[in-house]
Motif scaffolding. Structure first.
Motif, PDB file in Angstrom:
ATOM      1  N   GLU B 201      16.314 -21.792  57.476  1.00  0.00           N
ATOM      2  CA  GLU B 201      15.068 -23.084  57.499  1.00  0.00           C
ATOM      3  C   GLU B 201      13.659 -22.592  58.289  1.00  0.00           C
ATOM      4  O   GLU B 201      12.679 -22.601  57.585  1.00  0.00           O
ATOM      5  N   SER B 203      12.728 -19.455  56.423  1.00  0.00           N
ATOM      6  CA  SER B 203      12.654 -18.667  55.493  1.00  0.00           C
ATOM      7  C   SER B 203      10.871 -19.111  54.835  1.00  0.00           C
ATOM      8  O   SER B 203      10.911 -20.557  54.773  1.00  0.00           O
ATOM      9  N   LYS B 204      10.511 -17.823  54.603  1.00  0.00           N
ATOM     10  CA  LYS B 204       9.047 -18.231  53.873  1.00  0.00           C
ATOM     11  C   LYS B 204       9.272 -19.461  52.937  1.00  0.00           C
ATOM     12  O   LYS B 204       8.863 -20.514  52.171  1.00  0.00           O
ATOM     13  N   ILE B 206      11.792 -21.838  49.991  1.00  0.00           N
ATOM     14  CA  ILE B 206      13.702 -21.793  49.913  1.00  0.00           C
ATOM     15  C   ILE B 206      13.770 -22.452  48.694  1.00  0.00           C
ATOM     16  O   ILE B 206      13.497 -23.040  47.568  1.00  0.00           O
ATOM     17  N   ILE B 220      14.922 -29.168  52.474  1.00  0.00           N
ATOM     18  CA  ILE B 220      14.474 -28.693  52.885  1.00  0.00           C
ATOM     19  C   ILE B 220      13.901 -27.236  52.330  1.00  0.00           C
ATOM     20  O   ILE B 220      13.102 -26.536  52.216  1.00  0.00           O
TER      21      ILE B 220
END
Lengths: 251, 243
Positions: B201, B203-204, B206, B220
């Protein structure tokens, strides 16, 4: 599996999970399968017991453990008090059972439960019983004289092998290839009459146990993310990914 | 409040723990009095110094030490803590519960407070392809690895993938494995349940491909593709190889 909208917080911080079929958490599943593997290797002289603290809904799982060749299945009944977030109470119950009834040489815990996620149970039980506890265990075997347990654990990429005198406690974390085996129909039929051994919490604990933490609030962390869906055929979807992200990455 | 930071392990690991704890206290109004490297001889000195709060790193051994410290010092322990709150001379901690689906606020009743912090990731910013059980079989990793080579990404897996021995243990992504924070994380065939979600979560961006439109991963994800991952990756590989 509970979906996002199923997580409804009711009064007294209870989450209604009664509509979901109960399963064994992955760490406990590793612990159970590793116990069976040690029995496979030393078939004649090892007795393995499975213990849980839960309500009647756990009996279906315990019956299944008889079918995969656990010798005894034990359930400590807790009816009135919700002890999901009470690791001190649970470790006192377990240590009292071990001291007074089970006298097990090796006690294996899953590293943590999904619900409370305290990671405390094995360590506290070890402190109460005055025995050693090894955490982060991936695998283990008995020494040739059956007096020590040799454990393998990993921390920050460093593998640690330890020999620990029995009695001892192990907390099993990640272990490869450790799904609990599935019983055959024949084993299920053969074990169907085996009785679960019940203990009342009051029988094991006569004094009040104080917890070090008190849960005072539960909430959902909201995310503001909105997913952009790429429609079309797989070719069109791949083209979208290629044009917007992949082309840049392969340069 | 007198705070000690307890570090455990080899010099390299200790340095990592120090950075992890410094990043943690950056968001909390805490001032560390001492950094102590725990060894076989200094436990009694630590005890004598009467600290109010002990901070430990997120790894299993540090969390275990936090629990042992609190038991032996008759204090309180909490592991995997996201945040520490001081209100009216009381200490509260925030941590994920119910397999990371919910957040709990706990009152720590007794000092010394022994707290191990949550794992906030390795800081490695390489792009990631995270695969779940939805990739169906180990053989499908061949195409995924090929794609990863083209886009210079690392391939990681959810817990079922690792337990099936489709990928090595150190590639486990999630609460009990690595937590990543890449620029782009591609998620193929993973449902995005709590324990896995924690791993990706941060991560810049997804990008999720999953055949089930109702999969929690799309809650998400920034970009969602509802399709068989194999069809999309095959077409993607064709496009890459054509260019």
């Amino acid at each position: 599996m509970m979906l996002e909208n199923d997580w409804v917080i009711t009064n007294h911080f209870l989450i209604d999970t009664s509509f979901v079929k109960k399963i064994i958490n992955p760490y406990d599943e590793c612990a159970l399968e590793l116990a069976l593997k040690i029995k496979d290797k030393n078939l004649s002289n090892i007795e393995i017991n499975a213990l849980t603290i839960d309500d009647i809904s756990a009996d279906r799982i315990l019956k299944n453990l008889y079918a995969v060749k656990f010798n005894n299945c034990i359930r400590i009944k807790v009816i009135e008090k919700d002890i999901k977030f009470c690791p001190f109470t649970k470790s006192n119950l377990i240590s009292s059972y071990v001291k007074n009834y089970g006298h097990e040489d090796l006690i294996i815990f899953g590293h943590q439960s999904g619900i409370g996620d305290s990671g405390k149970l094995g360590l506290l039980t070890a402190e109460l019983l005055g025995i050693q506890c090894v955490t982060g265990v991936m695998n283990y075997k008995l020494s040739d004289d059956n007096k020590k347990i040799i454990t393998t654990s990993i921390n920050n990429g460093v593998e640690l092998i330890q020999a620990v005198q029995l009695p001892a406690i192990l907390c099993v974390a990640n272990s490869i290839d450790s799904y609990l085996r599935i019983p055959t129909l024949k084993d299920k039929i053969n074990s169907k009459d085996k009785e679960i051994n019940y203990y009342e919490a009051d029988q094991l604990l006569t004094t009040f146990v104080e917890e070090d933490l008190e849960l005072i609030e539960i909430y959902k962390e909201e995310t503001n993310k909105k997913c952009f869906f790429v429609d079309g055929t797989s070719e069109e979807q791949a083209k979208f990914l290629y044009d917007n992200f992949i082309e840049e990455l392969i340069k | 409040m007198k705070i000690a930071c307890i570090l455990i392990g080899t010099p390299e690991i200790i340095e990592k723990q120090k950075i992890e704890i410094l990043n943690f206290i950056d968001g909390n109004a805490l001032k560390i009095s001492d950094y102590i490297i725990l060894n076989n001889d200094n436990y009694q000195d630590i005890e004598k110094n009467k600290y109010d709060l002990f901070l430990f790193a997120s790894n299993i051994f540090s969390s275990s030490a936090a629990i042992k410290f609190s038991y032996r010092l008759n204090g309180s322990a909490c592991t995997g803590v996201k945040n520490i709150i001081q209100e009216e001379n009381k200490i509260f901690v925030i941590k994920p519960i119910y397999s990371n689906n919910l957040i709990g606020k706990f009152h720590m009743k007794k000092a010394p407070y022994c707290i191990s912090i949550e794992n906030r990731g390795s800081g490695d910013s390489s792009n990631i392809i995270a695969v779940g059980q939805g990739i169906s079989e180990k053989e499908n990793l061949g195409e995924i690895n090929k794609l990863a080579t083209y886009i210079h990404a690392k391939v990681c897996g959810s817990r079922p993938v690792i337990m099936n021995a489709w990928l090595e243990m150190e590639k486990l992504i999630g609460v009990s494995g690595v937590i990543v924070s890449p620029a782009i994380c591609f998620v193929l065939g993973a449902s995005g349940m709590g324990a896995f979600k924690v791993g990706i979560e941060k991560s810049k961006k997804i990008i999720a491909i999953n055949i089930d439109a109702k999969s929690p991963i799309f809650k998400i994800a920034d970009i969602g593709i509802v399709n068989d991952f194999k069809l999309v990756t095959d077409d993607l590989l064709k496009l890459i190889e054509k260019k």
